[in-house]
Design an enzyme around this catalytic site. Structure first.
Site, PDB file in Angstrom:
ATOM      1  N   SER A 292       0.693  -1.354  -0.142  1.00 11.56           N
ATOM      2  CA  SER A 292       0.026  -0.041   0.150  1.00 11.56           C
ATOM      3  C   SER A 292       0.757   1.202  -0.002  1.00 11.56           C
ATOM      4  O   SER A 292       1.729   1.429  -0.829  1.00 11.56           O
ATOM      5  CB  SER A 292      -1.075  -0.005   1.288  1.00 11.56           C
ATOM      6  OG  SER A 292      -1.922   0.921   1.124  1.00 11.56           O
ATOM      7  N   ASP A 355      -8.217  -4.055  -7.383  1.00 15.75           N
ATOM      8  CA  ASP A 355      -7.723  -3.178  -6.306  1.00 15.75           C
ATOM      9  C   ASP A 355      -7.718  -1.659  -6.948  1.00 15.75           C
ATOM     10  O   ASP A 355      -7.101  -1.640  -8.041  1.00 15.75           O
ATOM     11  CB  ASP A 355      -6.162  -3.591  -5.596  1.00 15.75           C
ATOM     12  CG  ASP A 355      -5.855  -2.663  -4.565  1.00 15.75           C
ATOM     13  OD1 ASP A 355      -6.616  -1.945  -4.108  1.00 15.75           O
ATOM     14  OD2 ASP A 355      -4.697  -2.945  -3.906  1.00 15.75           O
ATOM     15  N   HIS A 411      -7.700  -5.186  -1.575  1.00 16.51           N
ATOM     16  CA  HIS A 411      -6.412  -4.477  -1.111  1.00 16.51           C
ATOM     17  C   HIS A 411      -5.627  -5.166  -0.020  1.00 16.51           C
ATOM     18  O   HIS A 411      -4.493  -4.627   0.336  1.00 16.51           O
ATOM     19  CB  HIS A 411      -6.603  -3.018  -0.483  1.00 16.51           C
ATOM     20  CG  HIS A 411      -5.532  -1.995  -0.561  1.00 16.51           C
ATOM     21  ND1 HIS A 411      -4.602  -1.842  -1.616  1.00 16.51           N
ATOM     22  CD2 HIS A 411      -4.937  -1.479   0.451  1.00 16.51           C
ATOM     23  CE1 HIS A 411      -3.544  -1.100  -1.238  1.00 16.51           C
ATOM     24  NE2 HIS A 411      -3.834  -0.800   0.033  1.00 16.51           N
TER      25      HIS A 411
END
Length: 505
Positions: A292, A355, A411
């Site tokens: 991320s 995502d 995610h």
């Protein structure tokens, strides 16, 4: 769902009576051996998990599994680690998926996942925003395998919370806390002598924490591109730009704070410099990983290490710098991409096709747009480009996962590692190769199909961290003193030309 066990495979089949029937089958294949000996290993049957809709492998599947095993047995990581780390841009290793590459990707992904598992998210804790464990027992405290315990964590990394990123930084509600302005954001680790012999080199690894519980940071950060050099990162080309929020997070500091007196950038550069000096006579690699927002920091710090020349050993040897990025956003513009590749940094980006984070920023002007359009938009502050090589996985191919479009699920890092474990190439059946427990997916999500009977968000601290005092009261225990104030950073910054005695004064 019935569960069938054998020496080489755990075969999942659908049934209303989940896990009620266990059938023992005779051995069918060889095992995939792990990188390091498993600690307290009870059975090597855990090393492979296969999904099936009946109780047996087909002859073709058995031959495929055996072929993979034979291939693994013929190749040693110590002999091919340069290929695994992108020496040839991973050509021929992604489709079909190379077993050693899969194993290494999962291993580094777990090192990034450790940043979440070790972080104190609890605002009712006086240690909120810190790492829950002392550095010297980091992997041991997380009960991670010997694969990871063969690394020593040499430094923790901190960043100042004095920037506009509320969903990344966590603060305690207690009036007296470990730090008012700092958050723990990752660590630097180095492979032990034993691990280095298996790996074929001494590996310096940097793992960055991201944020996964909320995705509002996308709008918090996705502002505009800024020249790299504007944040005092050396770059000869003012047209090389990166997202301004990433740059601030990486370079900002608070000189009144014990833990972020020096920026995350200064902390990582000095630690890499120190380790390069300690192991100067050895074969080395620098591997950076993150998920991320942490993936963006991984790419930015890899660029910085190469641009400043910290990966050049005293004898002139260039130490390879590789990034294994998970669910990462775009970081910079096309000139940043070109500069990163020119510096020799290798980046492999693993993403879930559903995502939204890897599609940001640069929703309109990005590497997928026509070349002429990108040329026209080159000077715009929102024209971005992904770097390196992408590996796109699809959670709809896993029989374990819900076909959801929930943003947090798509995610999720544990889910992505699960998808890696089952990926063998485009069009191939989803077959879990290493025996990674699918239950890990639901550790911090609700992504597994319900008939597997794994409760969502099951990972919790016992009694939410409270312990019973000898007088009978329930209290939060004191933790060992944090031992990572980087007193030696200024000396190393002077050595690499990033500070002077005047700065220290």
């Amino acid at each position: 769902m019935a569960l069938s066990l054998s020496n080489s495979a755990i075969l999942f089949t659908k049934s209303p009576k989940a896990f009620n029937n266990i059938i023992i089958n005779p051995p069918q294949t060889h095992y995939l051996t792990s990188l390091f000996p498993r600690q307290k290993s009870q059975s090597r049957s855990e090393l492979r998990v296969l999904y099936r809709t009946d109780h047996s492998l087909t002859k073709l599947e058995e031959e495929e599994v055996q072929a993979v095993d034979r291939q693994s047995e013929r190749r040693r990581l110590a002999d091919v680690w340069s290929e695994i780390h992108g020496q040839d841009e991973w050509v021929g290793l992604l489709d079909p998926m190379d077993p050693l590459l899969r194993s290494e990707l999962i291993r580094y992904g777990e090192m990034a996942q450790a940043c979440y598992d070790a972080f104190d998210f609890d605002p009712f804790s006086k240690y909120c925003g810190s790492c829950r464990f002392i550095r010297r027992k980091f992997f041991e405290s997380l009960e991670m395998s010997s694969t990871h315990q063969n690394y020593d964590v040499s430094r923790y990394l901190y960043a100042t919370s004095n920037i506009n990123l509320a969903n990344f930084f966590k603060k305690s509600r207690w009036p007296k806390v470990w730090s008012k302005n700092a958050n723990w954001i990752g660590y630097v680790a180095v492979s032990s002598d034993e691990a280095s012999r298996t790996l074929g080199r001494r590996d310096i690894t940097v793992a960055w924490r991201g944020t996964v519980t909320h995705l509002e940071w996308i709008s918090d950060l996705m502002d505009f591109l800024r020249p790299i050099s504007a944040n005092r990162i050396p770059c000869p080309d003012s047209n090389v730009k990166a997202e301004s929020g990433f740059l601030d997070l990486y370079t900002n500091k608070d000189e009144t704070c014990r833990f972020c007196k020096y920026s995350a950038r200064e902390q990582i550069l000095t630690e890499v410099k120190r380790l390069m000096e300690i192991y100067s006579g050895e074969e080395l690699s620098i591997t950076i990983t993150g998920h991320s927002l942490g993936a963006a920091l991984a790419i930015l710090s890899a660029y910085d290490i190469a641009e400043t020349g910290l990966n050049v050993a005293a004898d002139g040897r260039v130490v390879p710098v590789s990034v294994f990025s998970f669910s990462g956003p775009r970081v910079g513009n096309s000139r940043f991409k070109e500069r990163l590749e020119w510096l020799g940094v290798k980046v492999l980006r693993v993403v879930n096709a559903h995502d939204v984070v890897p599609k940001s920023p640069g929703l309109v002007f990005n590497e997928c747009a026509p070349a002429m359009l990108m040329k026209m938009a080159e000077g715009l502050p929102w024209s971005y480009s992904h770097v390196g090589v992408g590996l796109e996985l699809d959670h709809c191919n896993s029989p374990f996962l819900k076909p959801t479009k929930d943003l947090v699920c798509t995610h999720n890092l544990e889910a992505l590692l699960h998808l890696l474990d089952g990926y063998h190439g485009k069009g191939h059946r989803f077959v879990l190769a290493s025996g990674r427990d699918p239950a890990l997916v639901n550790k911090a999500s609700d992504f597994l199909k319900e008939h597997y009977l794994v409760p969502p968000y099951w990972r919790q601290n016992e009694n939410k961290g409270m312990v019973r005092h000898k007088d009978g009261r329930w209290i939060q225990p004191e933790r060992p003193k944090l031992d990572d104030h980087p007193d030696d950073i200024h000396r190393h910054l002077k050595q690499i030309g990033l500070a002077s005695d005047h700065d220290h004064a």
